[in-house]
Design an enzyme around this catalytic site. Structure first.
Site, mmCIF file in Angstrom:
data_model
loop_
_atom_site.group_PDB
_atom_site.id
_atom_site.type_symbol
_atom_site.label_atom_id
_atom_site.label_comp_id
_atom_site.label_asym_id
_atom_site.label_seq_id
_atom_site.Cartn_x
_atom_site.Cartn_y
_atom_site.Cartn_z
ATOM 1 N N HIS A 13 0.845 -1.195 0.000
ATOM 2 C CA HIS A 13 0.000 0.000 0.000
ATOM 3 C C HIS A 13 0.880 1.245 0.000
ATOM 4 C CE1 HIS A 13 0.646 1.142 4.220
ATOM 5 N NE2 HIS A 13 0.588 -0.150 4.507
ATOM 6 N N THR A 25 0.738 0.324 12.220
ATOM 7 C CA THR A 25 -0.679 0.330 11.880
ATOM 8 C C THR A 25 -1.334 -1.016 12.125
ATOM 9 O OG1 THR A 25 -0.135 1.954 10.191
ATOM 10 C CG2 THR A 25 -2.328 1.017 10.110
ATOM 11 N N GLU A 90 -2.599 -6.847 6.770
ATOM 12 C CA GLU A 90 -1.304 -6.710 7.430
ATOM 13 C C GLU A 90 -1.353 -7.454 8.759
ATOM 14 O OE1 GLU A 90 1.477 -2.937 8.801
ATOM 15 O OE2 GLU A 90 -0.037 -2.679 7.253
ATOM 16 N N ARG A 91 -0.204 -7.833 9.254
ATOM 17 C CA ARG A 91 -0.194 -8.536 10.541
ATOM 18 C C ARG A 91 -0.610 -7.604 11.666
ATOM 19 N NH1 ARG A 91 6.252 -9.258 11.667
ATOM 20 N NH2 ARG A 91 6.667 -7.078 12.098
ATOM 21 N N TYR A 93 0.018 -5.914 15.120
ATOM 22 C CA TYR A 93 1.174 -5.560 15.941
ATOM 23 C C TYR A 93 0.853 -5.549 17.427
ATOM 24 C CZ TYR A 93 3.608 -4.376 11.656
ATOM 25 O OH TYR A 93 4.209 -4.435 10.427
#
Length: 107
Positions: A13, A25, A90-91, A93
Site C-alpha cells: 500500500h 498500523t 497486514e499482521r 502488531y
C-alpha cells in the site's frame, strides 16, 4: 503446446495516515494520505502496458485505496474484478499498534 506466461504485480500500500506519523498500523483501518493516493496513480501510469485479469487486496482501506489509485493511473480498468480477503491483511502488531516506531524503539 505453448504455455502463456503470466505477470504477477505485487504492490505494498502507498503512504497511509499512520505511515506519515511513523506509527505501527497493523489491523487499524486508516486511509491513504493524498500523497499516498498520488503515488498509487503514478505506479498505475507505469503499468499501463499491462492488462490485469483481477486485483486482490486485503480488507483494509489503505490497500483498496492503493488499488483504486493504481487502476486510475493505469487508465482503463476501473471495472476490474476485485477480490478482498482478510488473509491478505497486514499482521497485527498487538500492543505496538498506534505507537510511534521511534518512541517504541527508544523504550
Amino acid at each position: 503446446m505453448t504455455q502463456k506466461q503470466g505477470i504477477l504485480v505485487i504492490s505494498r500500500h502507498a503512504e497511509s495516515e499512520w505511515n506519515l506519523l511513523g506509527k505501527w498500523t497493523g489491523w487499524t483501518d486508516v486511509n491513504l494520505t493524498d500523497k499516498g493516493y498520488h503515488e498509487a496513480t503514478l505506479l498505475g501510469e507505469e503499468l499501463r502496458d499491462i492488462a490485469f485479469d483481477a486485483a486482490y487486496t486485503s480488507e483494509l482501506k489503505r490497500t483498496q485505496q492503493t488499488c483504486d489509485g493504481i487502476l486510475e493511473g493505469e487508465g482503463d480498468q476501473a471495472d476490474l474484478p476485485r477480490i478482498t480477503a482478510k488473509d491478505l491483511n497486514e499482521r497485527d502488531y498487538g500492543d505496538l499498534s498506534g505507537l510511534n516506531k521511534d518512541d517504541a524503539r527508544a523504550k
